[in-house]
Scaffold this active site. Sequence first.
Site, PDB file in Angstrom:
ATOM      1  N   PRO A  10       0.755  -1.278  -0.013  1.00 23.69           N
ATOM      2  CA  PRO A  10      -0.057   0.047  -0.136  1.00 23.69           C
ATOM      3  C   PRO A  10       0.825   1.212  -0.041  1.00 23.69           C
ATOM      4  O   PRO A  10       1.764   1.289   0.681  1.00 23.69           O
ATOM      5  CB  PRO A  10      -0.599  -0.226   1.317  1.00 23.69           C
ATOM      6  CG  PRO A  10      -0.227  -1.171   2.019  1.00 23.69           C
ATOM      7  CD  PRO A  10       0.409  -2.127   1.088  1.00 23.69           C
ATOM      8  N   ASN A  11       0.071   2.340  -0.715  1.00 27.82           N
ATOM      9  CA  ASN A  11       0.800   3.616  -0.877  1.00 27.82           C
ATOM     10  C   ASN A  11       1.977   3.777  -1.725  1.00 27.82           C
ATOM     11  O   ASN A  11       2.518   4.807  -1.946  1.00 27.82           O
ATOM     12  CB  ASN A  11       1.102   4.124   0.557  1.00 27.82           C
ATOM     13  CG  ASN A  11      -0.051   4.358   1.196  1.00 27.82           C
ATOM     14  OD1 ASN A  11      -0.959   5.365   0.698  1.00 27.82           O
ATOM     15  ND2 ASN A  11      -0.472   3.967   2.421  1.00 27.82           N
ATOM     16  N   ARG A  18       5.246  12.152  -2.459  1.00 34.14           N
ATOM     17  CA  ARG A  18       5.413  12.446  -1.257  1.00 34.14           C
ATOM     18  C   ARG A  18       6.647  11.846  -0.509  1.00 34.14           C
ATOM     19  O   ARG A  18       7.100  10.893  -0.876  1.00 34.14           O
ATOM     20  CB  ARG A  18       4.223  12.108  -0.515  1.00 34.14           C
ATOM     21  CG  ARG A  18       2.903  12.547  -1.000  1.00 34.14           C
ATOM     22  CD  ARG A  18       2.474  14.019  -0.384  1.00 34.14           C
ATOM     23  NE  ARG A  18       1.172  14.260  -0.756  1.00 34.14           N
ATOM     24  CZ  ARG A  18       0.801  14.970  -2.029  1.00 34.14           C
ATOM     25  NH1 ARG A  18       1.747  14.912  -2.789  1.00 34.14           N
ATOM     26  NH2 ARG A  18      -0.357  15.323  -2.164  1.00 34.14           N
ATOM     27  N   TYR A  23      11.455   8.122   0.831  1.00 34.62           N
ATOM     28  CA  TYR A  23      11.451   7.057  -0.186  1.00 34.62           C
ATOM     29  C   TYR A  23      11.999   7.718  -1.477  1.00 34.62           C
ATOM     30  O   TYR A  23      11.859   6.876  -2.759  1.00 34.62           O
ATOM     31  CB  TYR A  23       9.957   6.738  -0.568  1.00 34.62           C
ATOM     32  CG  TYR A  23       9.383   6.362   0.898  1.00 34.62           C
ATOM     33  CD1 TYR A  23       8.203   7.061   1.374  1.00 34.62           C
ATOM     34  CD2 TYR A  23       9.794   5.309   1.494  1.00 34.62           C
ATOM     35  CE1 TYR A  23       7.658   6.710   2.610  1.00 34.62           C
ATOM     36  CE2 TYR A  23       9.248   4.981   2.841  1.00 34.62           C
ATOM     37  CZ  TYR A  23       8.213   5.730   3.371  1.00 34.62           C
ATOM     38  OH  TYR A  23       7.827   5.037   4.766  1.00 34.62           O
ATOM     39  N   ASN A  74       7.866  -5.960  -1.348  1.00 32.88           N
ATOM     40  CA  ASN A  74       7.966  -4.831  -0.453  1.00 32.88           C
ATOM     41  C   ASN A  74       6.454  -4.827   0.089  1.00 32.88           C
ATOM     42  O   ASN A  74       5.675  -3.918  -0.459  1.00 32.88           O
ATOM     43  CB  ASN A  74       8.269  -3.256  -1.033  1.00 32.88           C
ATOM     44  CG  ASN A  74       8.277  -2.182  -0.102  1.00 32.88           C
ATOM     45  OD1 ASN A  74       8.021  -2.600   0.991  1.00 32.88           O
ATOM     46  ND2 ASN A  74       9.301  -1.122  -0.333  1.00 32.88           N
ATOM     47  N   ALA A  77       3.193  -0.850   4.360  1.00 34.98           N
ATOM     48  CA  ALA A  77       2.828  -0.929   5.840  1.00 34.98           C
ATOM     49  C   ALA A  77       2.377  -2.404   6.368  1.00 34.98           C
ATOM     50  O   ALA A  77       2.577  -2.587   7.562  1.00 34.98           O
ATOM     51  CB  ALA A  77       1.722   0.046   6.239  1.00 34.98           C
ATOM     52  N   GLU A  98      12.610  -9.712   0.877  1.00 37.35           N
ATOM     53  CA  GLU A  98      11.982  -8.680   1.481  1.00 37.35           C
ATOM     54  C   GLU A  98      12.644  -7.336   1.231  1.00 37.35           C
ATOM     55  O   GLU A  98      13.933  -7.575   1.454  1.00 37.35           O
ATOM     56  CB  GLU A  98      11.575  -8.792   2.965  1.00 37.35           C
ATOM     57  CG  GLU A  98      10.964  -7.610   3.556  1.00 37.35           C
ATOM     58  CD  GLU A  98      10.855  -8.005   4.950  1.00 37.35           C
ATOM     59  OE1 GLU A  98      11.024  -9.063   5.552  1.00 37.35           O
ATOM     60  OE2 GLU A  98      10.403  -6.993   5.778  1.00 37.35           O
ATOM     61  N   HIS A 100      12.767  -3.168   1.305  1.00 39.47           N
ATOM     62  CA  HIS A 100      12.286  -1.752   1.928  1.00 39.47           C
ATOM     63  C   HIS A 100      13.244  -0.695   1.236  1.00 39.47           C
ATOM     64  O   HIS A 100      14.417  -0.842   1.445  1.00 39.47           O
ATOM     65  CB  HIS A 100      12.348  -1.601   3.354  1.00 39.47           C
ATOM     66  CG  HIS A 100      11.416  -2.746   4.078  1.00 39.47           C
ATOM     67  ND1 HIS A 100      10.191  -2.824   4.003  1.00 39.47           N
ATOM     68  CD2 HIS A 100      11.829  -3.852   4.586  1.00 39.47           C
ATOM     69  CE1 HIS A 100       9.533  -3.449   4.450  1.00 39.47           C
ATOM     70  NE2 HIS A 100      10.610  -4.435   4.926  1.00 39.47           N
ATOM     71  N   ARG A 107      13.863   3.808  11.923  1.00 36.99           N
ATOM     72  CA  ARG A 107      12.692   4.858  12.058  1.00 36.99           C
ATOM     73  C   ARG A 107      11.859   4.440  13.397  1.00 36.99           C
ATOM     74  O   ARG A 107      12.354   3.958  14.156  1.00 36.99           O
ATOM     75  CB  ARG A 107      12.011   4.534  10.701  1.00 36.99           C
ATOM     76  CG  ARG A 107      12.749   4.828   9.535  1.00 36.99           C
ATOM     77  CD  ARG A 107      11.920   4.804   8.186  1.00 36.99           C
ATOM     78  NE  ARG A 107      10.907   5.693   8.171  1.00 36.99           N
ATOM     79  CZ  ARG A 107       9.777   5.595   7.179  1.00 36.99           C
ATOM     80  NH1 ARG A 107       9.931   4.553   6.328  1.00 36.99           N
ATOM     81  NH2 ARG A 107       8.889   6.408   7.159  1.00 36.99           N
TER      82      ARG A 107
HETATM   83  O1  LIG Z   1      10.823   1.716   3.301  1.00 37.39           O
HETATM   84  C1  LIG Z   1       9.742   0.994   2.688  1.00 37.39           C
HETATM   85  O2  LIG Z   1       9.978   0.619   1.640  1.00 37.39           O
HETATM   86  C2  LIG Z   1       8.625   0.878   3.515  1.00 37.39           C
HETATM   87  O3  LIG Z   1       8.034  -0.498   3.239  1.00 37.39           O
HETATM   88  C3  LIG Z   1       7.559   1.586   2.989  1.00 37.39           C
HETATM   89  C4  LIG Z   1       6.363   1.657   3.716  1.00 37.39           C
HETATM   90  C5  LIG Z   1       5.657   3.043   3.383  1.00 37.39           C
HETATM   91  C6  LIG Z   1       4.994   2.830   1.955  1.00 37.39           C
HETATM   92  C7  LIG Z   1       4.369   4.335   1.591  1.00 37.39           C
HETATM   93  O4  LIG Z   1       5.096   4.953   0.810  1.00 37.39           O
HETATM   94  C8  LIG Z   1       4.682   6.123   0.438  1.00 37.39           C
HETATM   95  C9  LIG Z   1       5.645   6.823  -0.715  1.00 37.39           C
HETATM   96  C10 LIG Z   1       5.141   7.950  -1.047  1.00 37.39           C
HETATM   97  C11 LIG Z   1       4.101   8.783  -0.351  1.00 37.39           C
HETATM   98  C12 LIG Z   1       3.468   8.465   0.578  1.00 37.39           C
HETATM   99  C13 LIG Z   1       3.869   7.132   1.120  1.00 37.39           C
HETATM  100  C14 LIG Z   1       6.304   1.606   5.092  1.00 37.39           C
HETATM  101  O5  LIG Z   1       5.198   1.582   5.797  1.00 37.39           O
HETATM  102  C15 LIG Z   1       7.481   0.815   5.530  1.00 37.39           C
HETATM  103  O6  LIG Z   1       7.541   1.064   7.122  1.00 37.39           O
HETATM  104  C16 LIG Z   1       8.863   1.130   5.101  1.00 37.39           C
END
Ligand SMILES: O=C(O)[C@]1(O)C[C@H](CCCOc2ccccc2)[C@@H](O)[C@H](O)C1
Length: 144
Positions: A10-11, A18, A23, A74, A77, A98, A100, A107
Amino acid sequence: MANILVINGPNLNMLGKREPEHYGRQTLGDIIEELENLADDYEVRLYNFQSNAEHEIVERIQAALNEIDFIIINPAAFTHTSVAIRDALATVKIPFIEVHLSNIHKREAFRTHSYFSDLAEGVIAGLGPIGYQLALAAAVEKLK
Ligand SMILES: O=C(O)[C@]1(O)C[C@H](CCCOc2ccccc2)[C@@H](O)[C@H](O)C1
């Protein structure tokens, strides 16, 4: 020819729009395009799936049985919450890495636990988009 499935949770469809501090500025499309080019060089078939819905990811993993040789995931969340996706991976017994983008261990505390890492062939975290490329190289090596 080996079949490799890349799953993004997700996201991650919002990448590049963002939170560049966590990221980066590449979009998910940019990342996948680079992986597809690498897959051609490695002579493997790459399948790409992104969903914001836990059940869709579970069903895509179930559908990978007897079709996919390796998964790069990946879970986003869902990394920190999803026993359902963990169970799907454990059930199909397809090896996976996996990935990330951020270093989840630098974090918030809740991000330091993953429901997947103990089942994974390996975990790559904190290296940004190149983490996916490293995971693909490792998958190809493991499938030789
Ligand atoms: O670091 C990573 O790849 C994560 O899997 C990314 C997840 C979040 C993905 C959301 O990515 C976004 C990208 C742009 C804008 C908003 C969210 C986070 O919840 C994990 O703890 C670590």
